[in-house]
Design a protein around this motif. Structure first.
Motif, mmCIF file in Angstrom:
data_model
loop_
_atom_site.group_PDB
_atom_site.id
_atom_site.type_symbol
_atom_site.label_atom_id
_atom_site.label_comp_id
_atom_site.label_asym_id
_atom_site.label_seq_id
_atom_site.Cartn_x
_atom_site.Cartn_y
_atom_site.Cartn_z
ATOM 1 N N GLN A 166 9.118 8.174 0.671
ATOM 2 C CA GLN A 166 9.272 9.468 -0.014
ATOM 3 C C GLN A 166 10.431 10.267 0.593
ATOM 4 N N LEU A 167 10.566 10.229 1.907
ATOM 5 C CA LEU A 167 11.668 10.940 2.559
ATOM 6 C C LEU A 167 13.012 10.350 2.144
ATOM 7 N N ARG A 168 13.049 9.042 1.961
ATOM 8 C CA ARG A 168 14.298 8.427 1.489
ATOM 9 C C ARG A 168 14.630 8.952 0.092
ATOM 10 N N ARG A 169 13.614 9.111 -0.746
ATOM 11 C CA ARG A 169 13.823 9.663 -2.091
ATOM 12 C C ARG A 169 14.326 11.102 -2.010
ATOM 13 N N LEU A 170 13.898 11.830 -0.984
ATOM 14 C CA LEU A 170 14.287 13.228 -0.811
ATOM 15 C C LEU A 170 15.551 13.395 0.043
ATOM 16 N N SER A 171 16.247 12.310 0.308
ATOM 17 C CA SER A 171 17.434 12.357 1.170
ATOM 18 C C SER A 171 18.453 13.426 0.785
ATOM 19 N N PRO A 172 18.745 13.634 -0.514
ATOM 20 C CA PRO A 172 19.726 14.680 -0.842
ATOM 21 C C PRO A 172 19.306 16.069 -0.341
ATOM 22 N N ARG A 218 -6.374 2.211 11.410
ATOM 23 C CA ARG A 218 -5.088 2.327 12.092
ATOM 24 C C ARG A 218 -3.983 1.780 11.183
ATOM 25 N N ASP A 219 -4.276 0.690 10.476
ATOM 26 C CA ASP A 219 -3.317 0.122 9.522
ATOM 27 C C ASP A 219 -3.055 1.107 8.377
ATOM 28 N N ALA A 220 -4.104 1.781 7.939
ATOM 29 C CA ALA A 220 -3.960 2.759 6.854
ATOM 30 C C ALA A 220 -3.017 3.886 7.272
ATOM 31 N N TYR A 221 -3.115 4.326 8.520
ATOM 32 C CA TYR A 221 -2.211 5.378 8.995
ATOM 33 C C TYR A 221 -0.770 4.890 8.962
ATOM 34 N N ASP A 222 -0.537 3.623 9.338
ATOM 35 C CA ASP A 222 0.824 3.077 9.266
ATOM 36 C C ASP A 222 1.308 3.005 7.821
ATOM 37 N N ALA A 223 0.419 2.646 6.895
ATOM 38 C CA ALA A 223 0.798 2.596 5.481
ATOM 39 C C ALA A 223 1.147 3.990 4.962
ATOM 40 N N ILE A 224 0.377 4.992 5.380
ATOM 41 C CA ILE A 224 0.673 6.374 4.976
ATOM 42 C C ILE A 224 2.038 6.794 5.514
ATOM 43 N N GLU A 225 2.305 6.466 6.775
ATOM 44 C CA GLU A 225 3.615 6.811 7.351
ATOM 45 C C GLU A 225 4.733 6.067 6.634
ATOM 46 N N ALA A 226 4.503 4.812 6.269
ATOM 47 C CA ALA A 226 5.510 4.063 5.516
ATOM 48 C C ALA A 226 5.744 4.720 4.153
ATOM 49 N N ALA A 227 4.686 5.204 3.521
ATOM 50 C CA ALA A 227 4.832 5.928 2.253
ATOM 51 C C ALA A 227 5.655 7.197 2.456
ATOM 52 N N LEU A 228 5.421 7.883 3.575
ATOM 53 C CA LEU A 228 6.221 9.076 3.888
ATOM 54 C C LEU A 228 7.694 8.711 4.052
ATOM 55 N N VAL A 229 7.963 7.591 4.729
ATOM 56 C CA VAL A 229 9.347 7.148 4.906
ATOM 57 C C VAL A 229 9.988 6.896 3.540
ATOM 58 N N ALA A 248 0.837 -1.207 0.000
ATOM 59 C CA ALA A 248 0.000 0.000 0.000
ATOM 60 C C ALA A 248 0.870 1.255 0.000
ATOM 61 N N ALA A 249 1.909 1.258 0.820
ATOM 62 C CA ALA A 249 2.796 2.423 0.900
ATOM 63 C C ALA A 249 3.435 2.710 -0.455
ATOM 64 N N ARG A 250 3.918 1.666 -1.103
ATOM 65 C CA ARG A 250 4.555 1.856 -2.423
ATOM 66 C C ARG A 250 3.562 2.401 -3.445
ATOM 67 N N ALA A 251 2.304 2.008 -3.318
ATOM 68 C CA ALA A 251 1.281 2.515 -4.235
ATOM 69 C C ALA A 251 0.941 3.976 -3.953
#
Length: 195
Positions: free
Chosen positions: A77-83, A64-75, A25-28
């Motif tokens: 995305q943040l990894r993509r924005l690491s620079p 509650r699971d959806a909120y965790d998936a959203i946070e995983a998506a943020l993680v 879900a996060a990747r989607a």
């Protein structure tokens, strides 16, 4: 394309299966974050239903699971924005604004589980996490312990600034999710109050 396929047939224990579905879900959701598109309830419900193979009404997943998936998506995305995040020390207000905007694309957490209440779990918004990483002056190669890692929102910021993260999370579902988000990190599952 495989990230959009349901992973509800994954073999393993319940936490591992749930984590695989949450990661799917996060990747989607990440492409929506890439385009600065808000993750509204309808979109999130559709993604979760696809990833779990059934809806919340059918009992396949909880909000509650959806909120965790959203946070995983943020993680992710943040990894993509690491620079950009790595420039935190040079441009703190710019990076904090970027993180606040990104964080604002997710849903507000309106439901807390009994486990969250019992373990006193609260997610750190990325913009606050950035201030913690800035105050800690995390540099390349620094060892960073996140004693109550949750979904990794604070840890990913330390990682982006060059820190080598060690993650501790007592909740089995979140610990399994962290394994998928941070496969190379050292992980443990102790009660953070005793660390």
């Amino acid at each position: 394309m495989n990230a959009l396929l349901p992973l509800f047939t994954v073999a393993g224990d319940a936490s591992t299966t749930k984590a695989a579905n949450l990661l799917s879900a996060a990747r989607a959701m990440v492409p929506h974050l890439n385009r600065s598109r808000a993750l509204d309830r309808r979109l999130v419900a559709a993604v979760m239903t696809t990833s779990f193979g059934a809806s919340d009404a059918e009992g396949a997943w909880l909000w509650r699971d959806a909120y965790d998936a959203i946070e995983a998506a943020l993680v992710l995305q943040l990894r993509r924005l690491s620079p950009q995040i790595a420039r935190l020390e040079d441009a703190p207000s710019e990076i904090v604004a970027l993180l606040a905007n990104l964080s604002g694309l997710g849903l507000t957490h309106t439901r807390r589980s009994e486990e969250q209440a019992a373990l006193d779990q609260f997610s750190t918004p990325p913009q606050l996490g950035a201030l913690a990483v800035l105050a800690a002056q995390v540099r390349a190669g620094d060892l960073v312990l996140e004693p109550s890692a949750g979904t990794g929102l604070l840890a990913i910021l330390a990682e982006a600034c060059g820190g080598v993260v060690t993650l501790n999370e007592i909740a089995a579902n979140r610990a399994a999710l962290l394994e998928g988000l941070f496969p190379l990190a050292v992980r443990s599952a102790f009660d953070a109050a005793h660390l």
